[in-house]
Design a protein around this motif. Structure first.
Motif: not given
Length: 329
Positions: A28-29, A52-66, A81-92
């Motif tokens: 996780m994050a 929603p949980e994946l989006v939250s984890e991505i945002r948390k990880a990105k807030s902790l590191t560059d 599909k939904q998980l991948v597209q959500a990750a892409l929208q979060e600029r993974i």
């Protein structure tokens, strides 16, 4: 000799180390961010999570590191599909996809200008991935933990796939220390993916009971089980896996309600429920996935210490050609 960097598409990683995306809720994050901070590629396991949980984890990880943060999502997931597209929208930063092969994911990632890295276990699929636009491939040998796509060892498969494609090849399965990294890079890999060692880190989201089973594990405790996904899986011997091997695992809806998380499920037991229980510390009814060499881990360390050991061991191997891994590395 310093570790080389890892280039995947437009990404440049200081260390050639990708942290494995271990589901459910192990990678996780906190773990992904810790690895990324040290110069590796941190990976969030999206399988078993809802959007929603994946989006939250991505945002948390990105807030902790560059640093570089990726996601690993099983193609077998119903919400792939939904998980991948959500990750892409979060600029993974990159997407790793295994346990199946999806042609669509190449298009989604190309449109988002995000590198896609499929997990493969043979030359044909590696070539196909390269043809469709993969930025790299992870080649996973039978020594890996969790779902397995081959019964061949990494050392056997790796040279063939390195020869078959021109894109970077990431070696996975049984890579536990810096000496292994040196061996894999010398064999032609551009980097390695490591899961089991990072699962037993301070920052791993696994419960302490889960991590302690890794520390206590002996070689004979590692077994192969049948997954409802239709693939074998490598796990530790626990009360649950004993039941499973005896054909007595509780069917879905016995311990929890089936949520139809997989596209194709044998429904002989609920793997998501069993993995979640293990992550939460239930060693009675939990399924503990692990790599073949889990018995060599002797202590739980912070990610910073693990990375430091990997770098030191790699340098010793490359500079001296002889050395032994430190205890617990």
């Amino acid at each position: 000799m310093n570790m080389p960097s890892l280039e995947i598409g437009a990404l440049s990683c200081a260390l050639p180390v990708i942290q494995g995306g271990m589901a459910v809720r192990i990678s996780m994050a906190p773990l992904a961010a810790a690895v990324a901070k040290e110069g590796g590629v941190g990976v969030i396991a999206g399988s078993g999570l809802h959007v929603p949980e994946l989006v939250s984890e991505i945002r948390k990880a990105k807030s902790l590191t560059d640093g570089i943060i990726g996601v690993n999502i099983m193609v077998a997931c119903r919400e792939f599909k939904q998980l991948v597209q959500a990750a892409l929208q979060e600029r993974i930063d990159l997407v790793i996809a295994g346990a199946g092969f999806s042609r669509d994911v190449f298009k989604w990632c190309a449109e988002a200008k995000v590198p896609i890295v499929p997990v493969v276990s043979g030359e044909r699929v590696a070539r196909l991935a390269e043809k469709f636009g993969a930025a790299a491939v992870v080649v996973e040998g039978t020594e890996a933990g969790g779902h397995l796509g081959t019964d061949e060892s990494l050392k056997s498969i790796l040279p063939r796939i390195v020869e078959a494609v021109k894109i970077p090849v990431i070696a996975a399965g049984g890579v536990l220390n810096g000496f292994d990294i040196a061996e894999m890079l010398s064999a032609g890999a551009s980097g390695v993916q490591m899961g089991t060692r990072f699962a037993a880190s301070v920052e791993s989201s696994a419960a302490d009971e889960f991590k302690q089973t890794y520390v206590n594990a002996k070689p004979e405790d590692v077994v192969l089980i049948e997954s409802p996904v239709g693939m074998p899986g490598r796990a530790l011997l626990t009360p649950f896996t004993r039941k499973l091997l005896a054909g007595k695992a509780p069917p879905p809806n016995t311990l929890s309600r089936c949520v139809a998380c997989l596209n194709h499920c044998k429904k002989n037991y609920c793997i998501i429920d069993a993995l979640v229980r293990a992550q939460e510390g239930d060693m009675e009814d939990g399924l503990v996935f692990c790599g073949a060499r889990v018995g060599e881990i002797s202590e739980i360390l912070p990610v910073s210490e693990i990375i430091k050991n990997l770098v030191r061991e790699y340098e010793e191997k490359m500079n001296l050609g002889v050395a032994q891994p430190c205890v617990g590395s």
